[in-house]
Design a protein around this motif. Sequence first.
Motif, PDB file in Angstrom:
ATOM      1  N   ARG A   4      -0.820  12.305  -0.954  1.00  0.00           N
ATOM      2  CA  ARG A   4      -1.684  13.376  -0.734  1.00  0.00           C
ATOM      3  C   ARG A   4      -1.677  14.690  -1.769  1.00  0.00           C
ATOM      4  O   ARG A   4      -0.460  14.713  -2.327  1.00  0.00           O
ATOM      5  CB  ARG A   4      -1.923  14.065   0.534  1.00  0.00           C
ATOM      6  CG  ARG A   4      -0.590  14.727   0.866  1.00  0.00           C
ATOM      7  CD  ARG A   4      -0.582  15.066   2.338  1.00  0.00           C
ATOM      8  NE  ARG A   4      -1.563  16.030   2.954  1.00  0.00           N
ATOM      9  CZ  ARG A   4      -2.086  16.183   3.915  1.00  0.00           C
ATOM     10  NH1 ARG A   4      -1.678  15.504   4.882  1.00  0.00           N
ATOM     11  NH2 ARG A   4      -3.171  17.196   4.103  1.00  0.00           N
ATOM     12  N   ASP A   5      -2.699  15.254  -2.333  1.00  0.00           N
ATOM     13  CA  ASP A   5      -2.615  16.256  -3.234  1.00  0.00           C
ATOM     14  C   ASP A   5      -3.010  17.708  -2.578  1.00  0.00           C
ATOM     15  O   ASP A   5      -4.268  17.849  -2.419  1.00  0.00           O
ATOM     16  CB  ASP A   5      -3.090  15.974  -4.481  1.00  0.00           C
ATOM     17  CG  ASP A   5      -3.070  17.017  -5.430  1.00  0.00           C
ATOM     18  OD1 ASP A   5      -2.660  18.070  -5.047  1.00  0.00           O
ATOM     19  OD2 ASP A   5      -3.053  16.777  -6.583  1.00  0.00           O
ATOM     20  N   ASN A   6      -2.408  18.306  -1.870  1.00  0.00           N
ATOM     21  CA  ASN A   6      -3.031  19.114  -1.024  1.00  0.00           C
ATOM     22  C   ASN A   6      -3.679  20.229  -1.807  1.00  0.00           C
ATOM     23  O   ASN A   6      -4.632  21.063  -1.461  1.00  0.00           O
ATOM     24  CB  ASN A   6      -1.952  20.132  -0.269  1.00  0.00           C
ATOM     25  CG  ASN A   6      -1.642  19.346   1.138  1.00  0.00           C
ATOM     26  OD1 ASN A   6      -2.062  18.185   1.162  1.00  0.00           O
ATOM     27  ND2 ASN A   6      -0.541  19.762   1.738  1.00  0.00           N
ATOM     28  N   ALA A   7      -3.370  20.547  -3.206  1.00  0.00           N
ATOM     29  CA  ALA A   7      -4.053  21.653  -4.027  1.00  0.00           C
ATOM     30  C   ALA A   7      -5.448  20.881  -4.347  1.00  0.00           C
ATOM     31  O   ALA A   7      -6.253  21.874  -4.690  1.00  0.00           O
ATOM     32  CB  ALA A   7      -3.380  21.683  -5.238  1.00  0.00           C
ATOM     33  N   LYS A   8      -5.667  19.606  -4.287  1.00  0.00           N
ATOM     34  CA  LYS A   8      -7.058  19.091  -4.452  1.00  0.00           C
ATOM     35  C   LYS A   8      -7.780  18.688  -3.202  1.00  0.00           C
ATOM     36  O   LYS A   8      -8.914  18.131  -3.274  1.00  0.00           O
ATOM     37  CB  LYS A   8      -6.876  17.966  -5.361  1.00  0.00           C
ATOM     38  CG  LYS A   8      -6.590  18.278  -6.696  1.00  0.00           C
ATOM     39  CD  LYS A   8      -6.276  17.017  -7.685  1.00  0.00           C
ATOM     40  CE  LYS A   8      -5.805  17.211  -8.939  1.00  0.00           C
ATOM     41  NZ  LYS A   8      -5.789  16.164  -9.948  1.00  0.00           N
ATOM     42  N   ASN A   9      -7.056  19.093  -2.147  1.00  0.00           N
ATOM     43  CA  ASN A   9      -7.590  18.549  -0.705  1.00  0.00           C
ATOM     44  C   ASN A   9      -7.973  17.113  -0.679  1.00  0.00           C
ATOM     45  O   ASN A   9      -9.019  16.751  -0.201  1.00  0.00           O
ATOM     46  CB  ASN A   9      -8.865  19.417  -0.351  1.00  0.00           C
ATOM     47  CG  ASN A   9      -8.702  20.884  -0.041  1.00  0.00           C
ATOM     48  OD1 ASN A   9      -7.653  21.407   0.026  1.00  0.00           O
ATOM     49  ND2 ASN A   9      -9.741  21.776   0.221  1.00  0.00           N
ATOM     50  N   THR A  10      -7.068  16.560  -1.349  1.00  0.00           N
ATOM     51  CA  THR A  10      -7.467  14.883  -1.403  1.00  0.00           C
ATOM     52  C   THR A  10      -6.248  14.041  -0.911  1.00  0.00           C
ATOM     53  O   THR A  10      -4.921  14.423  -1.270  1.00  0.00           O
ATOM     54  CB  THR A  10      -7.780  14.462  -2.810  1.00  0.00           C
ATOM     55  OG1 THR A  10      -8.951  15.159  -3.020  1.00  0.00           O
ATOM     56  CG2 THR A  10      -8.050  13.013  -2.972  1.00  0.00           C
ATOM     57  N   VAL A  11      -6.577  12.783  -0.402  1.00  0.00           N
ATOM     58  CA  VAL A  11      -5.625  12.020   0.032  1.00  0.00           C
ATOM     59  C   VAL A  11      -5.964  10.635  -0.293  1.00  0.00           C
ATOM     60  O   VAL A  11      -7.259  10.352  -0.822  1.00  0.00           O
ATOM     61  CB  VAL A  11      -5.301  11.730   1.828  1.00  0.00           C
ATOM     62  CG1 VAL A  11      -6.779  11.155   2.260  1.00  0.00           C
ATOM     63  CG2 VAL A  11      -4.441  10.867   2.192  1.00  0.00           C
ATOM     64  N   TYR A  12      -4.721   9.779  -0.792  1.00  0.00           N
ATOM     65  CA  TYR A  12      -5.138   8.407  -1.439  1.00  0.00           C
ATOM     66  C   TYR A  12      -4.373   7.318  -0.926  1.00  0.00           C
ATOM     67  O   TYR A  12      -3.699   7.514   0.010  1.00  0.00           O
ATOM     68  CB  TYR A  12      -4.422   8.623  -3.175  1.00  0.00           C
ATOM     69  CG  TYR A  12      -4.613   9.650  -3.791  1.00  0.00           C
ATOM     70  CD1 TYR A  12      -4.155  10.999  -3.672  1.00  0.00           C
ATOM     71  CD2 TYR A  12      -6.080   9.806  -4.532  1.00  0.00           C
ATOM     72  CE1 TYR A  12      -4.440  12.108  -4.586  1.00  0.00           C
ATOM     73  CE2 TYR A  12      -6.427  10.901  -5.412  1.00  0.00           C
ATOM     74  CZ  TYR A  12      -5.632  11.990  -5.245  1.00  0.00           C
ATOM     75  OH  TYR A  12      -5.990  13.029  -6.076  1.00  0.00           O
TER      76      TYR A  12
ATOM     77  N   PHE B 296       0.826  -1.271  -0.030  1.00  0.00           N
ATOM     78  CA  PHE B 296       0.080  -0.193   0.041  1.00  0.00           C
ATOM     79  C   PHE B 296       0.866   1.134   0.063  1.00  0.00           C
ATOM     80  O   PHE B 296       2.070   1.227   0.604  1.00  0.00           O
ATOM     81  CB  PHE B 296      -0.900   0.099   1.410  1.00  0.00           C
ATOM     82  CG  PHE B 296      -2.030  -0.808   1.400  1.00  0.00           C
ATOM     83  CD1 PHE B 296      -2.151  -1.924   0.300  1.00  0.00           C
ATOM     84  CD2 PHE B 296      -2.933  -1.004   2.247  1.00  0.00           C
ATOM     85  CE1 PHE B 296      -3.008  -3.000   0.445  1.00  0.00           C
ATOM     86  CE2 PHE B 296      -4.115  -1.815   2.136  1.00  0.00           C
ATOM     87  CZ  PHE B 296      -4.165  -3.009   1.368  1.00  0.00           C
ATOM     88  N   THR B 297       0.295   2.302  -0.590  1.00  0.00           N
ATOM     89  CA  THR B 297       1.034   3.467  -0.719  1.00  0.00           C
ATOM     90  C   THR B 297       0.204   4.502  -0.335  1.00  0.00           C
ATOM     91  O   THR B 297      -0.904   4.794  -1.243  1.00  0.00           O
ATOM     92  CB  THR B 297       1.733   3.869  -1.922  1.00  0.00           C
ATOM     93  OG1 THR B 297       2.684   2.838  -2.434  1.00  0.00           O
ATOM     94  CG2 THR B 297       2.579   5.323  -1.810  1.00  0.00           C
ATOM     95  N   ILE B 298       0.394   5.710   0.777  1.00  0.00           N
ATOM     96  CA  ILE B 298      -0.466   6.573   0.822  1.00  0.00           C
ATOM     97  C   ILE B 298       0.437   7.976   0.372  1.00  0.00           C
ATOM     98  O   ILE B 298       1.361   8.094   0.187  1.00  0.00           O
ATOM     99  CB  ILE B 298      -0.500   6.712   2.439  1.00  0.00           C
ATOM    100  CG1 ILE B 298      -1.674   7.922   2.853  1.00  0.00           C
ATOM    101  CG2 ILE B 298       0.984   7.107   3.179  1.00  0.00           C
ATOM    102  CD1 ILE B 298      -1.902   8.036   4.150  1.00  0.00           C
TER     103      ILE B 298
END
Length: 119
Positions: A72-80, A68-70
């Motif tokens: 994030r994209d703070n410009a999109k307010n999203t974590v994956y 698994f890999t976590i």
Amino acid sequence: QVQLVESGGGLVQAGGSLRLSCAASRRTFSSYAMGWFRQAPGKERDFVATISWNGDSTSYADSVKGRFTISRDNAKNTVYLQMNSLKPEDTAVYYCAARPIHTMRYDYWGQGTQVTVSS
């Protein structure tokens, strides 16, 4: 208040991959460390992975390391959460959570998304 909405769960065969997303409502998303947790039927909620506010630091449960890999994209307010080489024991409801930086508690939680891995 931070509202979190997970997506990307589903049914996949063992060995397959899924990518979960968690969208946050707040523009101060970068003020929070983010985490993924999971809860299998009849079991307690377990830690899966966490990422620092700027993405520079990550940590994983031993059971998912290397698979698994976590991110994030703070410009999109999203974590994956990219999940590869899935196993039946990964079957659970997956939750994302937000932790204000400089604190130790996850204060905000999403509603969860179901991941089912068939053998």
